[in-house]
Design a protein around this motif. Structure first.
Motif, short mmCIF file in Angstrom:
data_model
loop_
_atom_site.label_atom_id
_atom_site.label_comp_id
_atom_site.label_asym_id
_atom_site.label_seq_id
_atom_site.Cartn_x
_atom_site.Cartn_y
_atom_site.Cartn_z
N THR A 11 34.60 -19.78 17.22
CA THR A 11 35.51 -20.50 16.34
C THR A 11 35.57 -19.79 15.00
O THR A 11 34.68 -19.03 14.63
CB THR A 11 35.07 -21.97 16.11
N GLY A 32 38.92 -24.44 15.71
CA GLY A 32 38.54 -25.69 16.36
C GLY A 32 38.68 -26.88 15.42
O GLY A 32 38.53 -26.74 14.20
N ASP A 33 38.93 -28.05 16.02
CA ASP A 33 38.90 -29.25 15.18
C ASP A 33 37.45 -29.60 14.81
O ASP A 33 37.20 -30.52 14.03
CB ASP A 33 39.64 -30.43 15.83
N ASP A 72 43.29 -25.66 17.78
CA ASP A 72 42.98 -26.95 18.39
C ASP A 72 43.94 -28.01 17.88
O ASP A 72 44.11 -28.16 16.65
CB ASP A 72 41.56 -27.34 17.95
N LYS A 102 45.18 -25.45 21.78
CA LYS A 102 44.24 -26.02 22.75
C LYS A 102 44.40 -27.53 22.74
O LYS A 102 44.46 -28.13 21.67
CB LYS A 102 42.79 -25.66 22.40
N HIS A 126 41.00 -27.85 28.02
CA HIS A 126 39.62 -28.19 27.62
C HIS A 126 39.19 -29.42 28.43
O HIS A 126 39.77 -30.50 28.26
CB HIS A 126 39.58 -28.49 26.11
N GLU A 170 33.20 -27.75 28.66
CA GLU A 170 32.12 -28.05 27.71
C GLU A 170 31.06 -28.97 28.32
O GLU A 170 31.39 -30.01 28.91
CB GLU A 170 32.73 -28.71 26.46
N ILE A 191 31.11 -23.64 27.19
CA ILE A 191 30.26 -23.96 26.03
C ILE A 191 29.27 -24.99 26.55
O ILE A 191 29.66 -26.12 26.89
CB ILE A 191 31.07 -24.43 24.80
N VAL A 203 30.50 -22.42 18.34
CA VAL A 203 30.97 -22.75 17.00
C VAL A 203 30.29 -21.79 16.02
O VAL A 203 29.07 -21.65 16.02
CB VAL A 203 30.63 -24.23 16.68
#
Ligand code: KIV
Length: 253
Positions: A11, A32-33, A72, A102, A126, A170, A191, A203
């Protein structure tokens, strides 16, 4: 890259870090959020807004020359309807210059993914632990047991069939990560999903030692920048207080 080389993704949330990661040859940067928890101090990703994502993503794009930049889509910017998803994802690509978005969700999200792809918006899927569903799923390992594994394999196939170019998986058992990678012909980026995925993502704050007290088992910290910042700040404070900084060579005549 699937089947030829493992894909190392990270990220990024800002210009400088993106530039360093891009120069290091990281092929995919995800805005990423997770910016909500890593940089903005929220407990989870739910409060992150579309404007915040656009702000950070545009900076990452400015720092990137080679990597694919994926943004994201934050909570409730694509879930309400396909039309909402098209408008917001389209705005993200237009306003940031990023190449893809994403979105979270399995088979139930396939129609939305198909509509985005058909309208020219590349989608990274995701599945598994999807942090935007923290209030319903929690933050535990997903896909345990036969039923859970079958559901995730069906989800992966549906997302791939809908046209996603790759899929983040994930926090699932390592064996299932390998099964998911074998089940679809798009790259599966794990992940917390074991070593047999086509690629991995972490991350960046976790990699650098710049995250808080929550350390998921799957994280590997490569350097403790947090400790180095504390050391530098303490030394600077001492220098200012003792008059050691600024010295003549940091001053104008
Ligand atoms: O927001 C994020 O950083 C992510 C990664 C953990 C995949 O979704």
């Amino acid at each position: 890259m699937k089947g030829r080389e493992k894909i190392a993704c990270l990220t990024a949330y800002d210009y400088r870090t993106a530039k360093i990661l891009d120069d290091a040859g990281i092929p995919l940067l995800l805005v990423g959020d997770s910016v909500g928890t890593t940089l903005l101090g929220y407990d989870n990703t739910l409060p992150v807004t579309l404007d915040a994502m656009i702000h950070h993503a545009a900076a990452v794009v400015r720092g990137t020359q080679r990597a694919l930049v994926v943004v994201d889509m934050p909570f409730m910017t694509y879930q309400a309807s396909t039309e909402q998803a098209l408008r917001n994802c389209g705005r993200v690509l237009q306003d940031t210059g990023a190449q893809a978005v994403k979105i979270e969700g399995g088979a139930f999200r396939a129609p939305c993914i198909a509509a985005l792809v058909q309208n020219g918006i590349p989608v990274l899927g995701h599945i598994g632990l999807t942090p935007q569903s923290i209030q319903t799923l929690g933050m535990r390992v997903q896909g345990r047991g036969d039923e859970g594994a079958h559901q995730l394999i069906a989800d992966a196939k549906a997302v791939a069939d809908a046209g996603a170019f790759a899929l983040v998986v994930e926090t699932v058992p390592a064996a299932l990560g390998g099964q998911l990678s074998a089940a679809v012909n798009i790259p599966v980026i794990g992940i917390g999903a074991g070593a047999d995925c086509d690629g991995q993502i972490l991350v960046i704050n976790d990699v650098l030692g710049l995250s808080g007290d929550f350390h998921p088992k799957f994280v590997k910290r490569y350097v403790d920048v947090g400790a180095q910042i504390a050391t530098a700040a303490t030394a600077y404070k001492t220098d200012v207080e003792t008059g050691a900084f600024p010295a003549p060579n940091q001053s104008y005549e």
